[in-house]
Design an enzyme around this catalytic site. Structure first.
Site, PDB file in Angstrom:
ATOM      1  N   GLY A  30       0.948  -1.184   0.125  1.00  0.00           N
ATOM      2  CA  GLY A  30       0.030   0.034  -0.106  1.00  0.00           C
ATOM      3  C   GLY A  30       1.118   1.045  -0.141  1.00  0.00           C
ATOM      4  N   CYS A  31       0.578   2.369   0.518  1.00  0.00           N
ATOM      5  CA  CYS A  31       1.130   3.559   0.708  1.00  0.00           C
ATOM      6  C   CYS A  31       2.552   3.215   1.243  1.00  0.00           C
ATOM      7  CB  CYS A  31       0.301   4.373   1.655  1.00  0.00           C
ATOM      8  SG  CYS A  31       1.210   5.970   1.647  1.00  0.00           S
TER       9      CYS A  31
END
Length: 176
Positions: A10-11
């Site tokens: 993810g981020c």
């Protein structure tokens, strides 16, 4: 002697700090990998059209901090049952993956994935992919060490992401 490990979770802002605090970890770099565009920018990657994933590339000393320990940390940062993004960040550019740099890393990653699947910790299947390492492109400077450079924005983003609650619910309580 050092090796590289590459993880998408993810981020990438949220994937640096968990690895960045141990002896034997030389550096953690935010960047992009797995796609078809050379030298992509954040603006390009966030559209989801480059094939790249946001990822971290970790340079580590395996005799001090073994790859198996990196895998343990990785699994505990993600939802391994969600292949369409992570937490508030949706899209294929935010899906989780392990990019292996050797057959030994592949073996260890496959074993750890199978152990997690067999553990019964998650009701849904573990779908995180294990892929061959691809060219890694460093993200722009303002993304590097974001949790150190912009601690308030980092904390705010982390708080609203849902990641902390997921980790608490799926890892901390079970292991307590």
């Amino acid at each position: 002697m050092t090796e590289k490990a590459t993880f998408a979770g993810g981020c990438f802002w949220c994937m640096v700090k968990p690895f960045d605090q141990f002896d034997g970890i030389e550096k953690v770099v935010s960047g992009y990998t797995g796609g078809h565009v050379e030298n992509p920018t954040y603006e390009q990657v966030k559209t989801g059209t480059t094939g790249h994933l946001e990822a971290v590339e970790i340079t580590f000393q395996p005799d001090v901090f073994p790859y198996e320990q990196l895998l343990e940390i990785f699994w505990q940062q993600i939802d391994p049952t969600d292949n369409e993004g992570q937490f508030q960040d949706r899209g294929l550019q935010y899906r989780p993956a392990i990019f292996v740099h050797s057959e030994k890393q592949r073996e260890l990653a496959e074993q750890s994935k199978q152990a997690l699947a067999d553990s019964g910790r998650f009701q849904k299947p573990v779908v995180t992919e294990i892929l061959d390492a691809a060219p890694f492109y460093d993200a722009e400077d303002y993304h590097q060490d974001f949790y150190k450079k912009s601690p308030e924005e980092y904390k705010e983003d982390l708080a609203k992401s849902g990641r902390v609650e997921f980790i608490e619910e799926n890892w901390k309580k079970v292991d307590a």
